[in-house]
Design a protein around this motif. Structure first.
Motif, short mmCIF file in Angstrom:
data_model
loop_
_atom_site.label_atom_id
_atom_site.label_comp_id
_atom_site.label_asym_id
_atom_site.label_seq_id
_atom_site.Cartn_x
_atom_site.Cartn_y
_atom_site.Cartn_z
N UNK A 177 -17.17 2.08 -7.57
CA UNK A 177 -16.15 3.08 -7.90
C UNK A 177 -16.70 4.50 -7.79
N UNK A 178 -17.92 4.72 -8.31
CA UNK A 178 -18.53 6.05 -8.14
C UNK A 178 -18.68 6.38 -6.66
N UNK A 179 -19.11 5.41 -5.89
CA UNK A 179 -19.27 5.62 -4.45
C UNK A 179 -17.93 5.97 -3.80
N UNK A 180 -16.88 5.27 -4.18
CA UNK A 180 -15.56 5.52 -3.61
C UNK A 180 -15.03 6.89 -4.00
N UNK A 181 -15.24 7.29 -5.27
CA UNK A 181 -14.76 8.59 -5.73
C UNK A 181 -15.47 9.74 -5.00
N UNK A 182 -16.79 9.64 -4.89
CA UNK A 182 -17.55 10.71 -4.24
C UNK A 182 -17.28 10.74 -2.74
N UNK B 262 -9.17 7.76 -4.83
CA UNK B 262 -9.02 6.34 -4.52
C UNK B 262 -7.81 5.80 -5.28
N UNK B 263 -7.09 4.91 -4.65
CA UNK B 263 -5.86 4.39 -5.24
C UNK B 263 -6.15 3.60 -6.52
N UNK B 264 -5.31 3.81 -7.53
CA UNK B 264 -5.44 3.08 -8.79
C UNK B 264 -5.36 1.59 -8.54
N UNK B 265 -4.42 1.17 -7.70
CA UNK B 265 -4.24 -0.25 -7.44
C UNK B 265 -5.44 -0.86 -6.73
N UNK B 266 -6.10 -0.08 -5.86
CA UNK B 266 -7.28 -0.59 -5.16
C UNK B 266 -8.42 -0.81 -6.15
N UNK B 267 -8.60 0.12 -7.09
CA UNK B 267 -9.64 -0.04 -8.11
C UNK B 267 -9.32 -1.24 -8.99
N UNK B 268 -8.06 -1.33 -9.44
CA UNK B 268 -7.66 -2.42 -10.31
C UNK B 268 -7.78 -3.78 -9.67
N UNK B 269 -7.42 -3.88 -8.41
CA UNK B 269 -7.51 -5.17 -7.71
C UNK B 269 -8.95 -5.64 -7.61
N UNK B 270 -9.88 -4.69 -7.57
CA UNK B 270 -11.29 -5.07 -7.46
C UNK B 270 -11.87 -5.50 -8.80
N UNK B 271 -11.44 -4.88 -9.90
CA UNK B 271 -12.06 -5.18 -11.20
C UNK B 271 -11.27 -6.20 -12.02
N UNK B 272 -9.99 -6.43 -11.68
CA UNK B 272 -9.17 -7.37 -12.44
C UNK B 272 -9.50 -8.82 -12.07
#
Length: 343
Positions: free
Chosen positions: A268-273, A283-293
């Motif tokens: 996530x840090x890598x994606x944000x930077x 980065x899309x909220x749904x993309x982050x959520x799909x990865x951690x859920x």
């Protein structure tokens, strides 16, 4: 000088000092042919006398070599450039002022390349011209750790017999006296090699509408120096782990933060930077959520998982509000200076 401010004159990894415009012109021509990236890491210091010839040469250098920095004594007020530093007269009259100025131009761990005979410095005795090597020693002491490397260029041969002992006494290796008539074959490769070894990483950084890259060292002192100037920086992975550093992190006993490169927090840090550097977005909220859920989670669960995950990242920061949510994306604030270091 903040070397992360591209539009201001700043310290650089390599500083080359010469007292005649001709030799600087030759060094720049051969550097451009040998390595374009070398010019972006180079400041040339011209100690020639002020006048029309120096002014003309400086204007040509700034125009022809559009990434190099120039420090010189210019007489024309019409020469204005972010990459030009007009040297004050005190630099030529006072040893202390000269050494402080050269040290300010040089990055920690950098390379000072200096002509052995600097005729235009008033405080160097003409009958003891080799004493200019002591100036490099003083500059090295001012910079501290990691100390810069000092090398010399000369058109005199047989220097080992004439002042080799003086070089050794000043802490320099006579083998680091390079033949200035061998600029293409010896001097430029020497500079390129030092840059690759002492500044082995490339930092790509952005802030608001600014974006740039520069060479940086991979030693602890260089890392601390950088992390004092940048909000967030992601270091290259080593042995399956990567570090996140910068002045934005909440002080803790464990800083910088170390993550396995396959961990969700690192990703996530890598994606944000990366999003800030690549597109200045997020980065899309749904993309982050799909990865951690959990697998098979529904949309509400995915959104909640993303929120919990980002909350844990925000707790790492001095100001949690520096990660914002905008139009379904998580973003780092635009005012932040963020970067990625890569080999």
């Amino acid at each position: 000088m903040n070397w992360l401010v591209e539009k201001e004159f700043h310290s650089r990894p390599i500083v080359a000092v010469e007292d005649h415009v001709y030799h600087i012109s030759e060094l720049l021509r051969e550097s451009k042919k040998g390595s374009e990236s070398l010019l972006a890491s180079l400041t040339v210091v011209c100690l020639d006398r002020a006048g029309p010839d120096t002014d003309e040469a400086v204007e040509h250098w700034l125009s022809e070599f559009d990434t190099v920095q120039v420090a010189a004594r210019v007489s024309s007020e019409s020469i204005a450039n972010d990459r030009l530093l007009n040297l004050p007269e005190a630099v030529f009259a006072s040893q202390n002022e000269y050494c402080r100025q050269i040290a300010a131009l040089l990055r920690a761990g950098g390379l000072l390349l200096q002509d052995i005979e600097l005729e235009t410095l008033e405080f160097v005795p003409r009958d003891k011209w080799w004493e200019s090597t002591m100036l490099a020693t003083t500059v090295r002491g001012i910079k501290g750790q990691p100390p810069p490397r000092c090398a010399f260029i000369s058109n005199k041969r047989g220097y080992e017999a004439t002042f080799g002992a003086e070089l050794l006494a000043a802490g320099h290796d006579p083998r680091d006296v390079l033949n200035k008539y061998e600029t293409e074959r010896i001097v430029v490769p020497f500079l390129v090699k030092h840059l690759a070894e002492a500044f082995s990483l490339t930092l790509i950084w952005t802030q608001a509408d600014l974006e740039s890259s520069c060479r940086i060292g991979d030693d602890p002192v260089s890392r601390r120096e950088l992390e004092a100037e940048i909000d967030l920086v992601l270091w290259p992975d080593k042995d399956g782990q990567s570090e996140l550093g910068g002045r934005l992190l909440e002080p803790s006993k464990k800083s910088p933060l170390v993550f396995p490169v396959d961990s969700n927090e690192f990703k996530t840090w890598q994606a944000l930077i990366s999003a800030r550097i690549d597109s200045n977005t997020g980065v899309e909220v749904q993309a982050v959520g799909a990865r951690v859920a959990p697998a098979g989670a529904l949309r509400p669960e995915i959104t909640n998982a993303a929120a919990r995950h980002i909350h844990s990242l925000r707790k790492r920061l001095k100001d949690p509000a520096d990660i914002v949510t905008v139009q379904g994306e998580y973003r780092l604030r635009e005012r932040l200076k963020v970067g990625v270091a890569a080999k």
